[in-house]
Design a protein around this motif. Structure first.
Motif, PDB file in Angstrom:
ATOM      1  N   PRO A 128      24.679  17.452  15.314  1.00 27.52           N
ATOM      2  CA  PRO A 128      24.908  16.881  16.653  1.00 27.52           C
ATOM      3  C   PRO A 128      23.607  16.357  17.252  1.00 27.52           C
ATOM      4  O   PRO A 128      22.512  16.803  16.896  1.00 27.52           O
ATOM      5  CB  PRO A 128      25.450  18.079  17.450  1.00 27.52           C
ATOM      6  CG  PRO A 128      25.970  19.031  16.420  1.00 27.52           C
ATOM      7  CD  PRO A 128      25.084  18.860  15.226  1.00 27.52           C
ATOM      8  N   LYS A 129      23.718  15.427  18.164  1.00 25.17           N
ATOM      9  CA  LYS A 129      22.537  14.725  18.676  1.00 25.17           C
ATOM     10  C   LYS A 129      21.527  15.645  19.350  1.00 25.17           C
ATOM     11  O   LYS A 129      20.325  15.349  19.383  1.00 25.17           O
ATOM     12  CB  LYS A 129      22.961  13.621  19.646  1.00 25.17           C
ATOM     13  CG  LYS A 129      23.692  14.109  20.875  1.00 25.17           C
ATOM     14  CD  LYS A 129      24.036  12.945  21.801  1.00 25.17           C
ATOM     15  CE  LYS A 129      24.753  13.433  23.062  1.00 25.17           C
ATOM     16  NZ  LYS A 129      25.064  12.315  23.984  1.00 25.17           N
ATOM     17  N   ASP A 130      21.988  16.785  19.903  1.00 25.97           N
ATOM     18  CA  ASP A 130      21.068  17.669  20.626  1.00 25.97           C
ATOM     19  C   ASP A 130      20.712  18.929  19.845  1.00 25.97           C
ATOM     20  O   ASP A 130      20.153  19.872  20.393  1.00 25.97           O
ATOM     21  CB  ASP A 130      21.663  18.056  21.983  1.00 25.97           C
ATOM     22  CG  ASP A 130      23.041  18.698  21.846  1.00 25.97           C
ATOM     23  OD1 ASP A 130      23.572  18.713  20.710  1.00 25.97           O
ATOM     24  OD2 ASP A 130      23.581  19.185  22.867  1.00 25.97           O
ATOM     25  N   PHE A 131      21.030  18.949  18.540  1.00 31.95           N
ATOM     26  CA  PHE A 131      20.750  20.135  17.727  1.00 31.95           C
ATOM     27  C   PHE A 131      19.255  20.228  17.422  1.00 31.95           C
ATOM     28  O   PHE A 131      18.625  19.237  17.050  1.00 31.95           O
ATOM     29  CB  PHE A 131      21.539  20.069  16.413  1.00 31.95           C
ATOM     30  CG  PHE A 131      21.492  21.331  15.602  1.00 31.95           C
ATOM     31  CD1 PHE A 131      22.410  22.339  15.807  1.00 31.95           C
ATOM     32  CD2 PHE A 131      20.521  21.511  14.614  1.00 31.95           C
ATOM     33  CE1 PHE A 131      22.378  23.497  15.062  1.00 31.95           C
ATOM     34  CE2 PHE A 131      20.470  22.667  13.870  1.00 31.95           C
ATOM     35  CZ  PHE A 131      21.403  23.668  14.089  1.00 31.95           C
ATOM     36  N   LYS A 132      18.679  21.409  17.571  1.00 31.81           N
ATOM     37  CA  LYS A 132      17.244  21.608  17.354  1.00 31.81           C
ATOM     38  C   LYS A 132      16.954  21.928  15.882  1.00 31.81           C
ATOM     39  O   LYS A 132      17.497  22.888  15.333  1.00 31.81           O
ATOM     40  CB  LYS A 132      16.720  22.731  18.261  1.00 31.81           C
ATOM     41  CG  LYS A 132      16.701  22.373  19.740  1.00 31.81           C
ATOM     42  CD  LYS A 132      16.162  23.505  20.573  1.00 31.81           C
ATOM     43  CE  LYS A 132      15.953  23.063  22.029  1.00 31.81           C
ATOM     44  NZ  LYS A 132      17.170  22.485  22.621  1.00 31.81           N
ATOM     45  N   LEU A 133      16.082  21.135  15.277  1.00 28.96           N
ATOM     46  CA  LEU A 133      15.734  21.345  13.869  1.00 28.96           C
ATOM     47  C   LEU A 133      15.073  22.691  13.633  1.00 28.96           C
ATOM     48  O   LEU A 133      15.147  23.229  12.518  1.00 28.96           O
ATOM     49  CB  LEU A 133      14.806  20.226  13.384  1.00 28.96           C
ATOM     50  CG  LEU A 133      15.391  18.823  13.269  1.00 28.96           C
ATOM     51  CD1 LEU A 133      14.343  17.863  12.753  1.00 28.96           C
ATOM     52  CD2 LEU A 133      16.615  18.806  12.372  1.00 28.96           C
TER      53      LEU A 133
END
Length: 344
Positions: A219-224
């Motif tokens: 998802p666009k806001d997922f933190k690596l």
């Protein structure tokens, strides 16, 4: 039942492997000593085949070799009573990767004519010897240097090799397999435990198998950072020279090209639309809607072996940590090998 001895022999082989894996080296019998020796030789000849990965692979196979599993699998097919010679050109990217094809040919009442990979030429023949012995010498198979006198062929190679194979075997019934890889799709609410399991899908066998995940859709806001934190159990992978050489090479290329990438000193992540990633690199992309994911899967379906994801995403997927644990009715390239063997 025509296959009764073969099935019982395969179950005995599974039990032999289970006993072998439980024992200490000092307690090995003669056959177990032979298997241990061949595994050591395999690692020397092909350093990708570490003892750990070979043992893991054997454990997965032994769990499948029960009479109930095998009979349930075979019950779906109308098997021939007229044996045909089936040429097999085996891959060697991970341990025993061609074993399923051999088992399928034998249990479909056909005769495998086997061209082994030079990268995996030791353990597989020994397991076949044991299976034959445990089956009261009822199994016919041939290991050859060159395929000749066959009625059909199953071959595995790269995309370039596949073009040659398709031409060479154009007059034969055949299954010709090409390059495939696997992907993972994250919903965004995965637990740490699920992400740890995902690391198995990525790093097992150093990422060399077609069922290894090389591309992650997030998802666009997922933190690596969450991925790196949960991949830490595989940090020792960098201590293997062949893997480390790939890591150093790819990192140098990215630095020279001034590419943007994320690095935790044993694996790199790169935002890239490519399905396949270099060894030691995981490609990722961000999505806003599930329709984007489904479009990506549809566009790349001919090159995707499996999808790792939560079931609620509505994809034809498997669970986290399951990519390297295929069942007997899981087929490479999603082509039903047993159905093919039933009609040749």
């Amino acid at each position: 039942m025509l296959n009764e001895n073969k099935i019982l022999g395969l179950e005995k082989l599974g039990n032999f492997i289970k006993d072998f894996l439980k024992k200490e080296e000092d307690n090995y019998n003669e056959k177990e000593e032979r298997l241990a020796y061949l595994m050591t030789r395999s690692e020397i000849e092909n350093p990708w085949f570490t003892k750990e990965n070979q043992r893991y692979n054997l454990e997965q196979w032994s769990g499948l070799f029960t009479k109930e599993n095998i009979e349930n699998w075979l019950s779906k097919y109308q098997l021939s009573n007229t044996p045909k010679r089936v040429g097999l050109i085996l891959a060697g990217n991970i341990p025993l990767v061609g074993f399923h094809d051999i088992i399928s040919v034998i249990l479909s009442n056909n005769i495998p004519v086997i061209k082994l990979s030079s990268k995996d030429r030791l353990v597989l023949p020994f397991l076949l010897e044991l299976w034959n012995e445990f089956s009261n010498q009822e199994i016919e198979y041939h290991i050859v240097e060159k395929l000749e006198n066959f009625d059909a062929v199953i071959a595995t190679g790269s995309n370039n090799t596949a073009r040659y194979l398709e031409y060479y075997f154009k007059n034969s019934m055949s299954i010709i397999r090409k390059n495939r890889t696997s992907i993972a799709v994250l919903k965004g609410d995965e637990s740490d435990e699920e992400l740890k399991l995902l690391s198995n899908d990525i790093f097992r066998y150093f990422g060399l198998g077609c069922r290894n995940v090389t591309r992650i859709l997030i998802p666009k806001d997922f933190k690596l950072d969450r991925l790196f934190e949960n991949f830490i159990n595989y940090r020792e992978v960098i201590n293997y020279n062949k893997y480390a050489n790939n890591y150093d090479y790819n990192k140098a290329i990215y630095l020279l090209n001034r590419d943007l990438f994320w690095d935790n000193n044993f694996v790199m992540m790169k935002e890239d639309e490519k399905l396949f990633s270099p060894l030691s690199v995981i490609n990722f992309s961000r999505y806003e809607t599930l329709d984007e994911v489904k479009q990506f899967v549809e566009t790349n379906k001919e090159e995707i072996q499996t999808i790792v994801a939560k079931p609620e995403l509505g994809l034809e997927s498997i669970g986290f940590g399951e990519s390297q644990n295929p069942s007997l009715d899981t087929y490479a390239d999603n082509v039903d090998t047993m159905a093919f063997l039933s009609v040749i």
